[in-house]
Design a protein around this motif. Structure first.
Motif, PDB file in Angstrom:
ATOM      1  N   SER A 119       2.872   4.795  -7.001  1.00 20.12           N
ATOM      2  CA  SER A 119       4.065   5.303  -6.318  1.00 20.12           C
ATOM      3  C   SER A 119       4.806   4.223  -5.549  1.00 20.12           C
ATOM      4  CB  SER A 119       3.683   6.438  -5.363  1.00 20.12           C
ATOM      5  OG  SER A 119       2.774   5.972  -4.377  1.00 20.12           O
ATOM      6  N   VAL A 174       2.637   9.037 -12.449  1.00 24.88           N
ATOM      7  CA  VAL A 174       2.667   8.319 -11.173  1.00 24.88           C
ATOM      8  C   VAL A 174       1.473   8.764 -10.338  1.00 24.88           C
ATOM      9  CG1 VAL A 174       3.998   7.792  -9.104  1.00 24.88           C
ATOM     10  CG2 VAL A 174       5.180   8.215 -11.264  1.00 24.88           C
ATOM     11  N   PHE A 229       5.725   9.544  -0.312  1.00 19.23           N
ATOM     12  CA  PHE A 229       4.514   8.755  -0.514  1.00 19.23           C
ATOM     13  C   PHE A 229       4.408   7.607   0.472  1.00 19.23           C
ATOM     14  CE2 PHE A 229       4.881  11.154  -4.298  1.00 19.23           C
ATOM     15  CZ  PHE A 229       3.592  11.326  -4.756  1.00 19.23           C
TER      16      PHE A 229
END
Length: 579
Positions: free
Chosen positions: A368, A384, A403
């Motif tokens: 990510s 991902v 993230f």
């Protein structure tokens, strides 16, 4: 007794469940969500005045923007119906464990905590950052010890028992002393002193901070080792008084067979420990400040290299090899147990010589934090893997997942959200519980354009079956396998580069540079980045990544030059590096 009143608002505070008791007082859950009450067995006027100063002058929490509670600071006084102060209201620290569960490898494994050396460096850096803020605000912690620090799964610490701090009144300079100290955390110049009369300074806290950092990085107390003097080993306090630790001159203790050696950490961290425990033993002012520790730890964390054999191991570039593999082989115990990383195998490279070949030359699994690579995958299906930083909903109709260290986002609309809920993959009422966890998600990459004309990658989840929670070790294993496959493909594909357009050759060179850098082969990475920039002189992200390599190698002037070039070409991360 179970009903008290807030000293700031007069609001009624109900004590619901007692959760702790000590010689000083009791701690209670309250009817105020997110707040606890501390009620003293007895409270003199000096303590009341101290609490008033703390309530009126809280330090600025360095992590308020995350949000995270860095210290359980008194929010307001608590009074009985007669107006007598009995205690105070403070924020509740949740989802955290005591520091011993973080630094002790046996406790980590018992609790199944997924912690690696990068995590421990990050905790150290964050503790130093918090203590720096406390010192800047004029407070002295006084009683720093492992029981007073809690840590969550995002490596974010919280300091509790703040009412024991030494406090100086900002108006009349009256000092409210820290009345307690802990064995092994008290500097030599305070041993035998009466804490009720001695005025402490941040110099004393410097010793305590160094002990905490040593515990986290090495797993045991610095003034501990194999006694080589006559008789039994003295108590820890006497070892501190004598300045006996394994790396002092004329010390009567030396490293034991299980002692983790000092030279495995970054040289700046080594220097900080030597300054604190050797030079600082007789000249306390020479001990490193919290800011100096913070800087040293940042440098060290940036130069940690992932082991290519075990997915949970990292080591310092200055040490040059994985100490944890070496130690596990020698003593048959792995402080950071993980999974063996599959070694690269021969993989067929793309045969197409079209201009699009370079775009498809990569693993379809990305981390990510690989934002630039994700932006290049617009319209492509990509898997991902990443660690959740924040998860939040918009009227329970849309869900956004952000993230750690990344601008990549997952967007989930109501229909898919409902399916995830029915499949017990998401509980919309407990979103905070997912922060810090790892996910794997597959979908089409979209490039979202912000109001500031910046582009960020995102996946709009279409199929709930392509969303899954995974463990940290599995996340590392998936990414390591992807990197190894990409590395093998890159070596096979290098012979076909000459037939590609220069721009596409540059893309491949940059990707090869990323592979080498992630494996700690910085000199080889530089060769790839240099070639990429010779083929494409305005290649923005190549300047940025080459700057990161120079930064890791300690070549600051070249790193700054590359970050400046990248910033001119619009790389936001480069601008942040220059601050």
């Amino acid at each position: 007794m179970n009903i008290l009143f807030c000293g700031s608002t007069g609001e009624q505070i109900t004590l619901t469940i007692q959760i702790a008791i000590s010689g000083e007082g009791t701690v209670w859950y309250t009817n105020q969500n997110g707040y606890l009450a501390k009620v003293y067995h007895s409270l003199d006027q000096e303590r009341v005045e101290k609490l008033k100063v703390m309530v009126a002058h809280p330090p600025l929490d360095p992590n308020y923007h995350i949000p995270h509670i860095s210290f359980a600071w008194p929010k307001s006084l608590l009074k009985d119906s007669n107006g007598c102060v009995l205690g105070f209201l403070m924020p509740e620290i949740t989802g955290s464990v005591e520091l011993i569960n973080i630094y002790n490898s046996l406790q980590r494994q018992k609790l199944k905590l997924e912690i690696d050396w990068t995590f421990l460096h990050t905790v150290c850096q964050n503790i130093a950052s918090i203590i720096q803020v406390i010192h800047v605000s004029g407070y002295v912690l006084g009683d720093i010890k492992s029981q007073n620090i809690l840590v969550n799964n995002r490596a974010l610490p919280s300091i509790i028992d703040t009412d024991s701090f030494q406090v100086r009144h900002p108006n009349n300079s009256h000092v409210y002393h820290c009345l307690v100290g802990s064995e092994g955390f008290t500097p030599v110049e305070l041993l035998g002193q009466d804490f009720s009369t001695v005025e402490q300074t941040e110099v004393h806290d410097r010793f305590r901070l160094a002990v905490i950092i040593y515990l986290l990085l090495f797993g045991n107390h610095p003034f501990q080792g194999q006694w080589i003097g006559t008789g039994d080993s003295p108590e820890p306090t006497e070892l501190v008084r004598s300045g006996f630790w394994p790396y002092s001159l004329n010390s009567l203790i030396e490293p034991s067979p299980r002692t983790i050696p000092l030279n495995i950490v970054h040289p700046e961290i080594q220097r900080c420990f030597l300054r604190c425990f050797n030079d600082g033993h007789t000249q306390p002012h020479l001990r490193p400040t919290a800011q100096e520790w913070k800087n040293a730890l940042e440098s060290a964390r940036n130069q940690l290299i992932a082991c290519n054999l075990v997915d949970s191991h990292q080591y310092s570039q200055s040490y040059g090899k994985c100490y944890w593999c070496e130690r596990a082989s020698n003593i048959k115990f792995d402080a950071f147990p993980g999974n063996a990383i599959p070694q690269p195998q021969s993989i067929s490279a793309p045969q197409s010589n079209s201009p699009m070949a370079a775009q498809h030359f990569q693993s379809n699994i990305l981390s990510s934090d690989q934002v630039s690579e994700l932006l290049q995958q617009k319209g492509q299906e990509v898997t991902v893997v990443g660690q959740v930083f924040k998860i939040h909903s918009r009227n329970n109709k849309m869900l956004f997942i952000n993230f750690m260290y990344s601008s990549f986002t997952v967007v989930i609309f109501q229909e898919c959200l409902s399916k995830l809920s029915k499949a017990n993959k998401l509980n919309i009422n407990k979103l905070n519980s997912y922060e810090g966890k790892y996910i794997k998600i597959t979908g089409l990459i979209e490039n979202y354009q912000s109001s500031k004309n910046k582009f960020f990658p995102q996946i709009v989840l279409q199929n709930p079956a392509q969303f899954s929670w995974i463990t940290k070790s599995n996340a590392k294993k998936i990414l390591a396998k992807a990197i190894n496959q990409l590395s093998a493909s890159a070596k096979t594909f290098q012979g076909n580069q000459s037939s590609l357009q220069p721009e596409n050759q540059a893309i491949i060179c940059c990707k090869n540079g990323r592979i080498c850098a992630r494996q700690g082969n910085y000199q080889e990475a530089l060769k790839h980045y240099n070639k990429a920039l010779s083929l494409k002189p305005d290649y923005d992200i190549a300047y940025y990544y080459r700057g990161v390599v120079y930064e890791n190698l300690g070549v600051k002037s070249k790193a700054i030059n590359d970050f400046q070039e990248a910033a001119k070409l619009g790389v936001k991360l480069a601008s942040l590096k220059l601050r």
